[in-house]
Design a protein around this motif. Structure first.
Motif, PDB file in Angstrom:
ATOM      1  N   ILE A 104    -103.456 -64.132  54.493  1.00 51.28           N
ATOM      2  CA  ILE A 104    -104.612 -65.025  54.372  1.00 51.28           C
ATOM      3  C   ILE A 104    -104.136 -66.474  54.407  1.00 51.28           C
ATOM      4  O   ILE A 104    -104.742 -67.335  55.056  1.00 51.28           O
ATOM      5  CB  ILE A 104    -105.389 -64.720  53.079  1.00 51.28           C
ATOM      6  N   ASN A 105    -103.020 -66.739  53.735  1.00 54.58           N
ATOM      7  CA  ASN A 105    -102.448 -68.087  53.719  1.00 54.58           C
ATOM      8  C   ASN A 105    -102.111 -68.575  55.127  1.00 54.58           C
ATOM      9  O   ASN A 105    -102.323 -69.742  55.474  1.00 54.58           O
ATOM     10  CB  ASN A 105    -101.165 -68.092  52.881  1.00 54.58           C
ATOM     11  N   ALA A 106    -101.580 -67.673  55.933  1.00 56.43           N
ATOM     12  CA  ALA A 106    -101.128 -68.033  57.277  1.00 56.43           C
ATOM     13  C   ALA A 106    -102.288 -68.188  58.255  1.00 56.43           C
ATOM     14  O   ALA A 106    -102.211 -68.976  59.200  1.00 56.43           O
ATOM     15  CB  ALA A 106    -100.147 -66.985  57.793  1.00 56.43           C
ATOM     16  N   ARG A 107    -103.360 -67.448  58.024  1.00 57.80           N
ATOM     17  CA  ARG A 107    -104.447 -67.393  59.009  1.00 57.80           C
ATOM     18  C   ARG A 107    -105.648 -68.287  58.678  1.00 57.80           C
ATOM     19  O   ARG A 107    -106.444 -68.581  59.555  1.00 57.80           O
ATOM     20  CB  ARG A 107    -104.938 -65.945  59.162  1.00 57.80           C
ATOM     21  N   PHE A 108    -105.790 -68.681  57.407  1.00 59.13           N
ATOM     22  CA  PHE A 108    -106.955 -69.467  56.997  1.00 59.13           C
ATOM     23  C   PHE A 108    -106.513 -70.770  56.336  1.00 59.13           C
ATOM     24  O   PHE A 108    -105.408 -70.868  55.819  1.00 59.13           O
ATOM     25  CB  PHE A 108    -107.829 -68.663  56.021  1.00 59.13           C
ATOM     26  N   GLN A 109    -107.412 -71.747  56.331  1.00 60.44           N
ATOM     27  CA  GLN A 109    -107.148 -73.051  55.704  1.00 60.44           C
ATOM     28  C   GLN A 109    -107.391 -72.945  54.193  1.00 60.44           C
ATOM     29  O   GLN A 109    -108.349 -73.494  53.650  1.00 60.44           O
ATOM     30  CB  GLN A 109    -108.054 -74.112  56.332  1.00 60.44           C
ATOM     31  N   VAL A 110    -106.505 -72.233  53.507  1.00 61.08           N
ATOM     32  CA  VAL A 110    -106.751 -71.905  52.101  1.00 61.08           C
ATOM     33  C   VAL A 110    -106.666 -73.112  51.176  1.00 61.08           C
ATOM     34  O   VAL A 110    -107.279 -73.135  50.103  1.00 61.08           O
ATOM     35  CB  VAL A 110    -105.781 -70.805  51.615  1.00 61.08           C
ATOM     36  N   TYR A 111    -105.903 -74.121  51.559  1.00 64.52           N
ATOM     37  CA  TYR A 111    -105.720 -75.257  50.653  1.00 64.52           C
ATOM     38  C   TYR A 111    -106.926 -76.193  50.613  1.00 64.52           C
ATOM     39  O   TYR A 111    -106.992 -77.077  49.774  1.00 64.52           O
ATOM     40  CB  TYR A 111    -104.450 -76.026  51.032  1.00 64.52           C
ATOM     41  N   GLN A 112    -107.873 -75.981  51.501  1.00 64.11           N
ATOM     42  CA  GLN A 112    -109.070 -76.818  51.499  1.00 64.11           C
ATOM     43  C   GLN A 112    -110.234 -76.141  50.784  1.00 64.11           C
ATOM     44  O   GLN A 112    -111.269 -76.773  50.558  1.00 64.11           O
ATOM     45  CB  GLN A 112    -109.482 -77.125  52.940  1.00 64.11           C
ATOM     46  N   VAL A 113    -110.098 -74.849  50.427  1.00 69.34           N
ATOM     47  CA  VAL A 113    -111.249 -74.138  49.859  1.00 69.34           C
ATOM     48  C   VAL A 113    -111.586 -74.670  48.473  1.00 69.34           C
ATOM     49  O   VAL A 113    -110.713 -75.138  47.732  1.00 69.34           O
ATOM     50  CB  VAL A 113    -111.022 -72.609  49.809  1.00 69.34           C
ATOM     51  N   LEU A 146    -114.103 -73.137  55.806  1.00 64.38           N
ATOM     52  CA  LEU A 146    -114.050 -72.056  54.823  1.00 64.38           C
ATOM     53  C   LEU A 146    -114.186 -72.666  53.433  1.00 64.38           C
ATOM     54  O   LEU A 146    -113.345 -73.457  52.995  1.00 64.38           O
ATOM     55  CB  LEU A 146    -112.728 -71.296  54.945  1.00 64.38           C
ATOM     56  N   ASP A 147    -115.250 -72.302  52.721  1.00 62.48           N
ATOM     57  CA  ASP A 147    -115.543 -72.901  51.415  1.00 62.48           C
ATOM     58  C   ASP A 147    -115.000 -72.101  50.236  1.00 62.48           C
ATOM     59  O   ASP A 147    -114.480 -72.677  49.282  1.00 62.48           O
ATOM     60  CB  ASP A 147    -117.051 -73.086  51.252  1.00 62.48           C
ATOM     61  N   THR A 148    -115.169 -70.784  50.273  1.00 67.78           N
ATOM     62  CA  THR A 148    -114.680 -69.960  49.160  1.00 67.78           C
ATOM     63  C   THR A 148    -114.078 -68.671  49.695  1.00 67.78           C
ATOM     64  O   THR A 148    -114.472 -68.176  50.760  1.00 67.78           O
ATOM     65  CB  THR A 148    -115.794 -69.607  48.148  1.00 67.78           C
ATOM     66  N   ILE A 149    -113.133 -68.124  48.935  1.00 63.35           N
ATOM     67  CA  ILE A 149    -112.534 -66.815  49.214  1.00 63.35           C
ATOM     68  C   ILE A 149    -112.686 -65.968  47.966  1.00 63.35           C
ATOM     69  O   ILE A 149    -112.412 -66.432  46.855  1.00 63.35           O
ATOM     70  CB  ILE A 149    -111.040 -66.929  49.571  1.00 63.35           C
ATOM     71  N   TYR A 150    -113.122 -64.729  48.145  1.00 68.15           N
ATOM     72  CA  TYR A 150    -113.263 -63.804  47.014  1.00 68.15           C
ATOM     73  C   TYR A 150    -112.635 -62.474  47.398  1.00 68.15           C
ATOM     74  O   TYR A 150    -113.068 -61.823  48.349  1.00 68.15           O
ATOM     75  CB  TYR A 150    -114.734 -63.599  46.652  1.00 68.15           C
ATOM     76  N   ILE A 151    -111.594 -62.078  46.677  1.00 76.50           N
ATOM     77  CA  ILE A 151    -110.966 -60.776  46.889  1.00 76.50           C
ATOM     78  C   ILE A 151    -111.435 -59.860  45.773  1.00 76.50           C
ATOM     79  O   ILE A 151    -111.112 -60.053  44.602  1.00 76.50           O
ATOM     80  CB  ILE A 151    -109.430 -60.899  46.919  1.00 76.50           C
ATOM     81  N   GLY A 152    -112.245 -58.857  46.159  1.00 76.37           N
ATOM     82  CA  GLY A 152    -112.860 -57.976  45.168  1.00 76.37           C
ATOM     83  C   GLY A 152    -112.634 -56.521  45.517  1.00 76.37           C
ATOM     84  O   GLY A 152    -111.761 -56.171  46.299  1.00 76.37           O
ATOM     85  N   LEU A 183    -123.584 -76.692  44.213  1.00 78.68           N
ATOM     86  CA  LEU A 183    -123.511 -76.466  45.657  1.00 78.68           C
ATOM     87  C   LEU A 183    -123.757 -77.728  46.485  1.00 78.68           C
ATOM     88  O   LEU A 183    -123.752 -77.658  47.714  1.00 78.68           O
ATOM     89  CB  LEU A 183    -124.548 -75.405  46.066  1.00 78.68           C
ATOM     90  N   LYS A 184    -123.913 -78.869  45.843  1.00 79.98           N
ATOM     91  CA  LYS A 184    -124.366 -80.068  46.558  1.00 79.98           C
ATOM     92  C   LYS A 184    -123.404 -80.526  47.655  1.00 79.98           C
ATOM     93  O   LYS A 184    -123.820 -81.174  48.620  1.00 79.98           O
ATOM     94  CB  LYS A 184    -124.616 -81.206  45.570  1.00 79.98           C
ATOM     95  N   ASP A 185    -122.115 -80.214  47.525  1.00 82.05           N
ATOM     96  CA  ASP A 185    -121.135 -80.680  48.517  1.00 82.05           C
ATOM     97  C   ASP A 185    -120.810 -79.640  49.587  1.00 82.05           C
ATOM     98  O   ASP A 185    -119.898 -79.841  50.390  1.00 82.05           O
ATOM     99  CB  ASP A 185    -119.843 -81.108  47.813  1.00 82.05           C
ATOM    100  N   ASP A 234    -121.591 -77.543  52.941  1.00 77.67           N
ATOM    101  CA  ASP A 234    -122.354 -77.571  54.192  1.00 77.67           C
ATOM    102  C   ASP A 234    -122.667 -76.128  54.583  1.00 77.67           C
ATOM    103  O   ASP A 234    -121.814 -75.402  55.078  1.00 77.67           O
ATOM    104  CB  ASP A 234    -121.531 -78.251  55.293  1.00 77.67           C
ATOM    105  N   TYR A 235    -123.893 -75.703  54.340  1.00 78.21           N
ATOM    106  CA  TYR A 235    -124.256 -74.306  54.582  1.00 78.21           C
ATOM    107  C   TYR A 235    -124.151 -73.932  56.052  1.00 78.21           C
ATOM    108  O   TYR A 235    -123.723 -72.839  56.404  1.00 78.21           O
ATOM    109  CB  TYR A 235    -125.687 -74.032  54.101  1.00 78.21           C
ATOM    110  N   GLU A 236    -124.569 -74.840  56.911  1.00 80.47           N
ATOM    111  CA  GLU A 236    -124.646 -74.531  58.334  1.00 80.47           C
ATOM    112  C   GLU A 236    -123.274 -74.450  58.989  1.00 80.47           C
ATOM    113  O   GLU A 236    -123.017 -73.596  59.832  1.00 80.47           O
ATOM    114  CB  GLU A 236    -125.507 -75.587  59.049  1.00 80.47           C
ATOM    115  N   LYS A 237    -122.376 -75.344  58.621  1.00 77.92           N
ATOM    116  CA  LYS A 237    -121.074 -75.419  59.282  1.00 77.92           C
ATOM    117  C   LYS A 237    -119.966 -74.718  58.497  1.00 77.92           C
ATOM    118  O   LYS A 237    -118.823 -74.665  58.946  1.00 77.92           O
ATOM    119  CB  LYS A 237    -120.698 -76.883  59.522  1.00 77.92           C
ATOM    120  N   GLY A 238    -120.290 -74.221  57.326  1.00 78.46           N
ATOM    121  CA  GLY A 238    -119.293 -73.550  56.508  1.00 78.46           C
ATOM    122  C   GLY A 238    -119.538 -72.063  56.400  1.00 78.46           C
ATOM    123  O   GLY A 238    -120.541 -71.537  56.883  1.00 78.46           O
ATOM    124  N   TYR A 239    -118.600 -71.383  55.777  1.00 78.07           N
ATOM    125  CA  TYR A 239    -118.772 -69.956  55.486  1.00 78.07           C
ATOM    126  C   TYR A 239    -117.860 -69.574  54.328  1.00 78.07           C
ATOM    127  O   TYR A 239    -116.980 -70.352  53.920  1.00 78.07           O
ATOM    128  CB  TYR A 239    -118.457 -69.098  56.722  1.00 78.07           C
TER     129      TYR A 239
END
Length: 486
Positions: free
Chosen positions: A243-252, A218-224, A156-158, A160-165
């Motif tokens: 999800i692809n259109a609405r979120f920055q998925v390529y950076q997760v 956006l750090d992680t996406i989980y579809i469960g 988890l070192k990289d 950013d808890y505060e600015k990410g989700y």
């Protein structure tokens, strides 16, 4: 029946869960002496009195045990709770002649404690000593918690808890409902005509989240679920494309789709998923013993699992997780060993070993009289065997959590090869980062004040209610974001 009486309302649940850890099959009833009379005919009674000290008295048949500890009301709540549990644990251990592997810990996140101690500046040795002295954890479990906490910190070192989700997307449908399941799941056949309407509501909720959280990473996406692969290929493409259109998925850093049930997996569905930047999937057998699969209502075969796994590899997935459950009805050590041998042949990238936990909502608990003659076996020997097989597959432990009513009072452990650990799994267990959750039964966690505070926004579980009340679900999130994350 065992009774617990309190002279005031504080830490009742902690006392109850610790008692149940020693006596999992016994019925326990709680009483408050100011409000009700404790039955005189109780054979077993534990009295807990708070004052200048905590005083615990155990009347167990003809046996009487007493213990106490200075307990000033001005002390920190955490310190007061620890003192109560220490006294109660010592008395119960004296009464039964037993110790518990996790000592007096009744919460589900022991590694969160270990990580907090290390982050406070303690060395590994100091953190281990504190855990053993405060919670009476065994040397083996203490070492495991410290090891995993250090691996989690590295993973988890990289972030950013505060600015990410992180984003959770729930698909609450399954081919059938497993005997032990307590999740927000519904049989697909019942809701087949409503799946598209469900997706309409889900996408609306996702639209809100993407707009409200656009200034955060956006750090992680989980579809469960449920089982996301109960969706048809075109429905999967609709969801993932949105999800692809609405979120920055390529950076997760991680994008997981829990394929889950082998009987829901087809080549067409896997190919639909592969059109998007999904980095990780799960194919979850739970057991590789056919008789157990039939008993627990999985309605697929061992061969289905092998076939689904092979299909996923053929389609190019290079990070596949598998889940198994230890303690399933009727399974002995040899049955678990057989499952592990079969998993080893498939060579997944990560493996989660769950200890069966029967919750209130599970049919196994609702109809327990039908299964009361069956054994539910898990012990340290079996968990050690699972760890041995994981090591043989070049996997090490990377996350851990516990549940109530867990078989053997043990834990769930995730093992993974190098660079294959599930980051979302760590984030949700360690409660380091806000997780925005969409879908029926989904629970959003707002984590703020450097992780010191957590608030939740719950979605309704019923699919029809979720569809008809989607605007209300969105408003719950809006209120939470405006209140806690601004």
């Amino acid at each position: 029946m065992i009774g617990i009486s309190f002279n005031q309302k504080e830490f009742e649940y902690d006392a109850y869960t610790l008692l149940k850890a020693f006596f999992p099959k016994e019925e326990v009833q709680m009483f408050y002496v100011q409000e009700e009379e404790v039955p005189a005919d109780l054979e077993h009674l534990i009295s807990i009195e708070y004052g200048e000290q905590v005083h615990i008295r155990i009347q167990w048949g003809d046996t009487l045990l007493e213990g106490q500890e200075t307990y000033e009301q001005t002390e920190d709540r955490k310190i007061r709770k620890n003192k109560l549990k220490q006294v109660l644990y010592k008395l119960l251990s004296q009464l039964t002649g037993q110790t518990l592997p996790w000592g007096n810990l009744t919460g589900i996140r022991p590694t969160k404690i270990a990580m907090g101690l290390i982050e406070s500046g303690m060395s590994n040795a100091q953190a281990a000593e504190y855990m053993r002295n405060t919670y009476f954890t065994s040397k083996e479990k203490t070492a495991l918690a410290i090891t995993i906490a250090n691996r989690e910190r590295e993973l988890l070192k990289d972030i950013d808890y505060e600015k990410g989700y992180s984003l959770y997307v729930g698909i609450p449908f399954c081919p059938s409902i497993c005997l032990y399941c307590s999740f927000s799941s519904s049989p697909l056949q019942r809701w087949k005509d409503q799946v598209d309407a469900y997706l309409d509501a889900l996408l609306k909720e996702l639209d809100f989240i993407s707009e409200a959280m656009k200034d955060r990473t956006l750090d992680t996406i989980y579809i469960g679920g449920g089982t996301p692969t109960t969706l048809e290929p075109e429905q999967l493409e609709r969801l993932l494309g949105h999800i692809n259109a609405r979120f920055q998925v390529y950076q997760v850093k991680e994008y997981t789709v829990e394929a889950g049930r082998p009987d829901s997996i087809t080549r067409e569905k896997l190919q639909a998923i592969r059109k998007f930047p999904v980095t990780r999937i799960s194919v979850n057998p739970q057991t590789m013993n056919q008789a157990t699969l039939e008993l627990i209502g999985r309605r697929h075969t061992v061969e289905d699992t092998r076939h689904a796994f092979a299909l996923a590899r053929e389609c190019g997935f290079d990070n596949i997780n598998m889940d198994i459950i230890v303690g399933l009805p009727g399974e002995q050590k040899e049955d678990v060993q057989h499952t592990l041998e079969e998993i080893k042949k498939l060579d997944p990238d990560s493996l989660t070993v769950h200890s069966l936990a029967v919750k209130r909502a599970a049919r196994l608990n609702m109809f327990k009289e039908q299964y009361e003659e069956m054994e539910f076996i898990n012990n340290q020997e079996i968990m050690d065997m699972a760890m041995k097989y994981a090591y043989q597959c070049q996997m090490g432990p990377y996350y851990l959590y516990r549940q109530k009513n867990m078989c053997g009072n043990l834990e769930n452990i995730g093992y993974a090869k190098v660079d294959k650990a599930g980051i979302y799994n760590i984030l949700i267990m360690e409660e380091k980062q806000s997780i925005l959750a969409a879908g029926a039964g989904a629970s959003t966690k707002f984590v703020f004040q450097n992780g010191k505070r957590i608030e939740r926004a719950e979605n309704v579980k019923d699919v029809a209610n979720y569809i008809s009340r989607i605007d209300e679900m969105i408003e719950r999130k809006r209120t939470g974001i405006d209140t806690w994350l601004k």
